[in-house]
Structures are given as structure tokens and as C-alpha cells.
Design a protein around this motif. Structure first.
Motif, PDB file in Angstrom:
ATOM      1  N   ASP A 166      -5.315   7.272 -10.003  1.00 14.73           N
ATOM      2  CA  ASP A 166      -3.832   7.652  -9.642  1.00 14.73           C
ATOM      3  C   ASP A 166      -3.786   9.194 -10.188  1.00 14.73           C
ATOM      4  O   ASP A 166      -3.369  10.107  -9.480  1.00 14.73           O
TER       5      ASP A 166
ATOM      6  N   PHE B  71      -3.907  -6.786  -6.557  1.00 12.18           N
ATOM      7  CA  PHE B  71      -2.791  -7.434  -6.392  1.00 12.18           C
ATOM      8  C   PHE B  71      -2.765  -9.032  -5.889  1.00 12.18           C
ATOM      9  O   PHE B  71      -3.531  -9.220  -5.028  1.00 12.18           O
TER      10      PHE B  71
ATOM     11  N   GLY C 177       0.752  -1.241   0.063  1.00 14.08           N
ATOM     12  CA  GLY C 177      -0.023  -0.126  -0.032  1.00 14.08           C
ATOM     13  C   GLY C 177       0.825   1.321   0.172  1.00 14.08           C
ATOM     14  O   GLY C 177       0.677   2.057  -0.758  1.00 14.08           O
TER      15      GLY C 177
ATOM     16  N   ILE D   9       2.549   1.603  -3.302  1.00 13.43           N
ATOM     17  CA  ILE D   9       1.612   2.274  -4.591  1.00 13.43           C
ATOM     18  C   ILE D   9       1.603   3.842  -4.470  1.00 13.43           C
ATOM     19  O   ILE D   9       1.809   4.284  -5.367  1.00 13.43           O
ATOM     20  N   ILE D  10       1.705   4.271  -3.353  1.00 12.46           N
ATOM     21  CA  ILE D  10       1.537   5.756  -3.137  1.00 12.46           C
ATOM     22  C   ILE D  10       2.843   6.418  -3.411  1.00 12.46           C
ATOM     23  O   ILE D  10       2.811   7.280  -4.141  1.00 12.46           O
TER      24      ILE D  10
ATOM     25  N   GLU E  94      -7.041  -0.739  -5.285  1.00 11.74           N
ATOM     26  CA  GLU E  94      -5.819  -0.946  -5.964  1.00 11.74           C
ATOM     27  C   GLU E  94      -5.321  -2.122  -5.333  1.00 11.74           C
ATOM     28  O   GLU E  94      -4.688  -2.953  -6.157  1.00 11.74           O
ATOM     29  N   LEU E  95      -4.920  -2.097  -3.982  1.00 17.22           N
ATOM     30  CA  LEU E  95      -4.412  -3.323  -3.391  1.00 17.22           C
ATOM     31  C   LEU E  95      -5.389  -4.692  -3.539  1.00 17.22           C
ATOM     32  O   LEU E  95      -4.680  -5.748  -3.707  1.00 17.22           O
TER      33      LEU E  95
ATOM     34  N   ALA F 210       5.222  -0.685  -7.761  1.00 16.47           N
ATOM     35  CA  ALA F 210       4.953  -0.937  -6.373  1.00 16.47           C
ATOM     36  C   ALA F 210       5.691  -2.275  -6.044  1.00 16.47           C
ATOM     37  O   ALA F 210       6.535  -2.453  -5.129  1.00 16.47           O
TER      38      ALA F 210
ATOM     39  N   ILE G 187      -9.616   4.312  -2.903  1.00 15.61           N
ATOM     40  CA  ILE G 187      -9.177   3.927  -4.211  1.00 15.61           C
ATOM     41  C   ILE G 187      -7.875   3.266  -3.859  1.00 15.61           C
ATOM     42  O   ILE G 187      -7.897   2.051  -4.441  1.00 15.61           O
ATOM     43  N   LEU G 188      -7.130   3.440  -2.835  1.00 13.02           N
ATOM     44  CA  LEU G 188      -5.841   2.378  -2.555  1.00 13.02           C
ATOM     45  C   LEU G 188      -6.286   1.147  -2.204  1.00 13.02           C
ATOM     46  O   LEU G 188      -5.830   0.143  -2.725  1.00 13.02           O
TER      47      LEU G 188
ATOM     48  N   LEU H 154       1.407  13.843  -0.018  1.00 17.21           N
ATOM     49  CA  LEU H 154       2.177  12.889   1.068  1.00 17.21           C
ATOM     50  C   LEU H 154       3.514  12.634   0.665  1.00 17.21           C
ATOM     51  O   LEU H 154       4.389  12.301   1.656  1.00 17.21           O
TER      52      LEU H 154
ATOM     53  N   ARG I 110       1.542   2.500  -8.948  1.00 14.48           N
ATOM     54  CA  ARG I 110       0.916   0.811  -8.963  1.00 14.48           C
ATOM     55  C   ARG I 110       1.921  -0.066  -9.917  1.00 14.48           C
ATOM     56  O   ARG I 110       2.412  -1.033  -9.514  1.00 14.48           O
TER      57      ARG I 110
ATOM     58  N   ARG J 209      -1.462  12.505  -3.332  1.00 16.50           N
ATOM     59  CA  ARG J 209      -0.250  11.553  -3.447  1.00 16.50           C
ATOM     60  C   ARG J 209       1.015  12.017  -3.426  1.00 16.50           C
ATOM     61  O   ARG J 209       1.934  12.019  -2.635  1.00 16.50           O
TER      62      ARG J 209
ATOM     63  N   ASP K 166      -9.075   8.925  -1.270  1.00 16.31           N
ATOM     64  CA  ASP K 166      -7.817   8.231  -1.497  1.00 16.31           C
ATOM     65  C   ASP K 166      -7.415   6.940  -1.070  1.00 16.31           C
ATOM     66  O   ASP K 166      -7.033   6.124  -1.624  1.00 16.31           O
TER      67      ASP K 166
END
Lengths: 176, 136
Positions: free
Chosen positions: A107, B21, A26, A29-30, B17-18, A37, B13-14, A117, A34, A114, B10
Motif C-alpha cells: 500500500d 481475504f 477490490g 481495498i483501493i 491482497e484480494l 475494506a 499487488i491488489l 485513483l 485493506r 491509489r 498495482d
């Protein structure tokens, strides 16, 4: 089995990693997007395994403080971003084009969040991720990171101020 | 939207996305790297093997988590060494751990050392919070 002694074997390392892998992904990814990652997570795994073999004292840190692993991951991600930046610069000769991690429409929509961050310092970033993405209370963050709860609150207010300022300025740039 | 709203959006969204995988598959691949390397050595006793597919340690296996005060002091000893070698982040970590142990005066001194060594977190922390604390 005693913490820090030679009896910690590879299976102990794998047990620690198994519990952290999803959380590491996780964060990656940020930090790098992606598409990159998994590579960043794998590279961190290899580095930590090397540390594990070399240093019994660090084994104890790896086991007890997940933040150590996440710090190593962040460093790997930053190196990867810098490497991508250099590659991009060599493609577009004479013109600086910063590499922006991507991989999906989401994204792009949230790239500003992001990016904000990614601008945080190491500890701020870790506390921000735990607070907003893992929804951890301050006491849990303090326990896992080995910080005083008051220190976490102090970091949090600094994080909020920085993100607010970063997002306000990037929103302004987008409006031009 | 507020900062909190944007971060919460966000986070959703993450999470999506996770979910896309293959974590167990990735773990199997990584575990194979280690097991190939240690294969044949006597270091892995039978019955301690971690199941990669589960992505979770088995009960009784080592798991991350912060231990007691003894652990903090051992980590402190480790980071003292790194800090003496000039590592700025380690210097900041010493300050954080001294704070945790309620050794406030020493902690303040180490926060300032970490700032002088150029650790970015320490620089912000001292600027924003420690200055007001030391003035009290």
C-alpha cells in the motif's frame, strides 16, 4: 419471474451480491485500504439490502447494473475516509493530518497510484478500475455501465490525463 | 514508469491482497444477516437458495448484466424522476442513457443540465468532449 415485480426475493439479492462481492472488495481495498475494506463492503451490503426491500424499481437497477452497487460502495468508502479524517484531526488537535488508507508495505509503495485513483470522479473512477484492474474492454464496460462505447473512450482519455497529471505532481512533491 | 505500468503493477499487488481475504467466509456472514431477517417469511421458495461458499450464483439465478433496450428505457424513466428531484448524478445518468439510445440532441441538453447541477463527471465531460461535439 418478471424483472421489477414483487417476485424478486432475498435469494435473488444474494445471488446478485455473490457475483459482485469480490469485485466490490477490490474497489474497497483501493479506496479505504485493506484494514477497512471488509467493513466498507459489509456496510454497502446492508444499505443495498435496505434499498432492495424498499424499492422494486431499484431492484431492477441493482440486478442489471453492477455500477449501481459500486457507486454505493464508493460513497460508503468516501464517508468512511471522511470519518477517519475527522477522528484523526480530533486526536492531533489543531493540526490537519489527512487519513491515508494503509495496511501493508505494498500500500505504501503504491499509495501514490491509489491516491491518484481516489482523486477521480465517480464515473471516471469506475471506468479506471474496470480498465486497469479488471482489464475489461471498452465494449464490456459500456455494456455493464449502460454507456455508449464512445462515451467510455472519452472518459478514458480524461482519466489518463488526470492520472498522469496527479502522479507527475505527487512525484515532484516526493523529490523535494 | 508510465501511468499504465504503474497501474498494472498495482493491479498485481491488489490481486495478491484480494487472495488473502476469506471471501466465502465473509459471504456466509452477510447471507446469514439477510436469511435471519427473512426467516419464516414465505418469500424464499425452496430450491432458490444461493450457496454462500461458492461465491457464485447458481445457474438460472438472477445475475448482473445489462439487458436490452427496454431495460435502458425503464432505467431512464427511473432516473428522470430522480433528476427532476434535483439529483445531479441522476441528471448525468439521464444524459448517458439518452446518449446510449442515440437521442443525441436531448443528451446534449441533459449533459449541460448535469453540469449546471454540479455533477463533477458531467462538468469534466462537457468541458473536454461535448463542447467540441456541439461545435461540429
Amino acid at each position: 419471474m418478471h424483472v421489477g415485480d414483487e417476485s424478486y426475493c432475498s435469494e435473488d439479492f444474494l445471488a446478485v451480491w455473490a457475483a459482485l462481492h469480490g469485485r466490490a472488495l477490490g474497489r474497497a481495498i483501493i479506496l479505504v485500504g485493506r484494514n477497512d475494506a471488509e467493513d466498507a463492503v459489509q456496510e454497502t451490503f446492508v444499505k443495498l439490502w435496505a434499498t432492495w426491500k424498499k424499492s422494486p424499481a431499484k431492484r431492477e437497477v441493482i440486478i442489471n447494473r453492477p455500477g449501481y452497487t459500486f457507486t454505493a460502495l464508493r460513497r460508503t468508502c468516501i464517508d468512511l475516509l471522511e470519518q477517519k479524517n475527522r477522528q484523526q484531526e480530533s486526536v492531533v488537535a489543531g493540526e490537519h493530518v489527512a487519513y491515508i488508507p494503509g495496511g501493508s508495505n505494498d500500500d505504501i509503495v503504491h499509495s501514490k497510484v491509489r491516491e491518484a485513483l481516489r482523486s477521480l470522479n465517480q464515473t471516471e473512477w469506475e471506468i479506471a478500475y474496470r480498465t486497469f484492474y479488471e482489464k475489461q474492454p471498452a465494449a464490456v464496460i459500456a455494456g455493464e455501465m449502460g454507456l455508449r462505447v464512445g462515451t467510455v473512450y472519452n472518459y478514458r482519455s480524461s482519466i489518463k490525463r488526470k492520472l498522469q497529471s496527479h502522479l507527475t505532481s505527487s512525484d515532484g512533491e516526493g523529490a523535494d | 514508469l508510465s501511468v499504465d505500468d504503474r497501474l498494472n503493477a498495482d493491479a498485481e499487488i491488489l490481486a495478491r491482497e484480494l487472495a488473502s481475504f476469506d471471501v466465502p467466509g465473509a459471504l456466509r456472514k452477510l447471507f446469514a444477516l439477510v436469511r435471519d431477517e427473512t426467516e419464516g417469511s414465505s418469500e424464499a421458495p425452496a430450491g432458490r437458495s444461493v450457496a454462500a461458499g461458492s461465491a457464485q450464483p447458481r445457474q438460472g439465478e438472477a445475475q448482473p448484466g445489462h439487458g436490452g433496450q427496454g431495460w435502458v428505457e425503464r432505467e431512464l424513466a427511473l432516473y428522470y424522476q430522480c433528476a427532476r428531484g434535483g439529483n445531479a448524478a441522476a441528471t448525468r445518468r439521464v444524459a448517458e442513457l439518452l446518449d446510449l439510445l442515440d437521442r443525441e440532441e436531448e443528451a446534449v441538453a441533459w449533459w449541460h443540465r448535469a453540469t449546471a447541477a454540479g455533477d463533477p463527471d458531467a462538468v469534466d465531460y462537457v468541458r473536454e468532449f461535448l463542447s467540441s461535439r456541439t461545435r461540429r
